[in-house]
Motif scaffolding. Structure first.
Motif, PDB file in Angstrom:
ATOM      1  N   THR A  26       1.035  -1.180   0.028  1.00  0.00           N
ATOM      2  CA  THR A  26      -0.251  -0.080   0.131  1.00  0.00           C
ATOM      3  C   THR A  26       1.058   1.195  -0.125  1.00  0.00           C
ATOM      4  O   THR A  26       2.164   1.217   0.478  1.00  0.00           O
ATOM      5  CB  THR A  26      -0.831   0.139   1.362  1.00  0.00           C
ATOM      6  OG1 THR A  26      -0.028   0.057   2.367  1.00  0.00           O
ATOM      7  CG2 THR A  26      -1.895  -1.049   1.399  1.00  0.00           C
ATOM      8  N   TYR A  59      -5.634  11.953   5.043  1.00  0.00           N
ATOM      9  CA  TYR A  59      -4.671  10.813   4.937  1.00  0.00           C
ATOM     10  C   TYR A  59      -5.187   9.644   4.076  1.00  0.00           C
ATOM     11  O   TYR A  59      -6.272   9.125   4.456  1.00  0.00           O
ATOM     12  CB  TYR A  59      -4.222  10.147   6.424  1.00  0.00           C
ATOM     13  CG  TYR A  59      -3.726  11.274   7.213  1.00  0.00           C
ATOM     14  CD1 TYR A  59      -2.254  11.658   7.005  1.00  0.00           C
ATOM     15  CD2 TYR A  59      -4.219  12.187   8.079  1.00  0.00           C
ATOM     16  CE1 TYR A  59      -1.541  12.291   7.790  1.00  0.00           C
ATOM     17  CE2 TYR A  59      -3.917  12.990   9.117  1.00  0.00           C
ATOM     18  CZ  TYR A  59      -2.323  12.969   8.883  1.00  0.00           C
ATOM     19  OH  TYR A  59      -1.638  13.924   9.619  1.00  0.00           O
ATOM     20  N   GLN A  97      -4.866   6.088   1.876  1.00  0.00           N
ATOM     21  CA  GLN A  97      -4.090   4.918   1.586  1.00  0.00           C
ATOM     22  C   GLN A  97      -4.779   4.085   0.379  1.00  0.00           C
ATOM     23  O   GLN A  97      -5.769   3.670   0.349  1.00  0.00           O
ATOM     24  CB  GLN A  97      -3.980   4.106   2.863  1.00  0.00           C
ATOM     25  CG  GLN A  97      -3.376   3.118   2.801  1.00  0.00           C
ATOM     26  CD  GLN A  97      -2.978   2.238   4.406  1.00  0.00           C
ATOM     27  OE1 GLN A  97      -3.879   1.219   4.493  1.00  0.00           O
ATOM     28  NE2 GLN A  97      -1.900   2.274   4.706  1.00  0.00           N
ATOM     29  N   ASP A 106       0.863   5.417   1.050  1.00  0.00           N
ATOM     30  CA  ASP A 106       0.351   6.121   1.972  1.00  0.00           C
ATOM     31  C   ASP A 106       0.407   7.622   1.247  1.00  0.00           C
ATOM     32  O   ASP A 106       1.579   7.908   1.181  1.00  0.00           O
ATOM     33  CB  ASP A 106       0.831   6.318   3.402  1.00  0.00           C
ATOM     34  CG  ASP A 106       0.554   4.818   3.988  1.00  0.00           C
ATOM     35  OD1 ASP A 106      -0.467   4.147   4.004  1.00  0.00           O
ATOM     36  OD2 ASP A 106       1.406   4.435   4.872  1.00  0.00           O
TER      37      ASP A 106
END
Length: 217
Positions: free
Chosen positions: A96, A171, A173, A98
């Protein structure tokens, strides 16, 4: 350490920004071998785009475990240096990426001084339009599994307290579990970047609308 997959991601971001005619004030990669991490930091000037924000900051975070996890799945990555490191190949970390986006507000334009006013009126006014923006942004991003928060700093002068820093931070992801080649990675990153920039522009637009009304009130 060498991160060929993340390097490809960085090059894709830079290429896509160039195709959109987006100039950056800052475009910097970093690497910290102590924590096996790497990343990209970029800042886009908003002086010609927004009446109340001066820049948009986007940070991409990556590490050697995610790099290795993806290298195991991609064609042509057999010679990737991380695949020779047992502690990395045994990790079950999902690949992943971020992404942190920060909208940096111009504190002077957002908090005009009003003749005859004193005390904490600037902080009180800012709290109202910040709440309005939060509600709009939460609605805009309700389908995304993200966290959005304000970062503020408070100072004071002869006219009372005011906010000396106003940043809205989200934020994101993204899982990169489906690509089978570097070309697939580039395609996915291009799509995700388009989505991020679209949402970033929407936040700029709705924030400007709210602030235009608030500052004029």
């Amino acid at each position: 350490m060498h991160y060929p997959i993340f390097t490809s991601i960085v090059n894709t971001v830079e290429s896509q920004l160039g195709k959109r005619g987006i100039d950056t004030n800052k475009f910097r990669t970093w690497e910290d071998n102590k924590i096996h991490a790497t990343g990209l930091e970029l800042i886009i000037n908003l002086d010609e785009v927004s009446d109340f924000m001066h820049s948009l900051s986007i940070n991409f975070d990556w590490d050697s475990f995610r790099e290795t996890s993806m290298a195991k799945e991609l064609d042509g990555m057999e010679s990737h240096p991380f695949l020779k490191i047992e502690t990395l190949t045994k990790s079950a970390v999902k690949p992943t990426i971020d992404v942190e986006i920060s909208w940096l507000f111009d504190v002077d334009l957002c908090q005009p001084k009003v003749s005859g006013e004193n005390g904490n009126y600037r902080v009180e006014q800012a709290s109202r339009w910040m709440e309005s923006i939060s509600n709009k942004v939460n609605d805009l991003l309700k389908d995304d599994d993200i966290i959005t928060r304000w970062h503020i700093e408070i100072d004071g002068d002869e006219n009372g307290r005011y906010l000396s820093a106003i940043n809205l931070i989200s934020y994101f992801q993204y899982e990169l579990t489906s690509p089978k080649s570097l070309n697939d990675v580039k395609h996915i990153v291009s799509r995700k970047l388009h989505d991020l920039l679209f949402k970033a522009n929407k936040v700029i637009f709705l924030s400007d609308e709210i602030l235009e009304e608030s500052v004029a009130a």
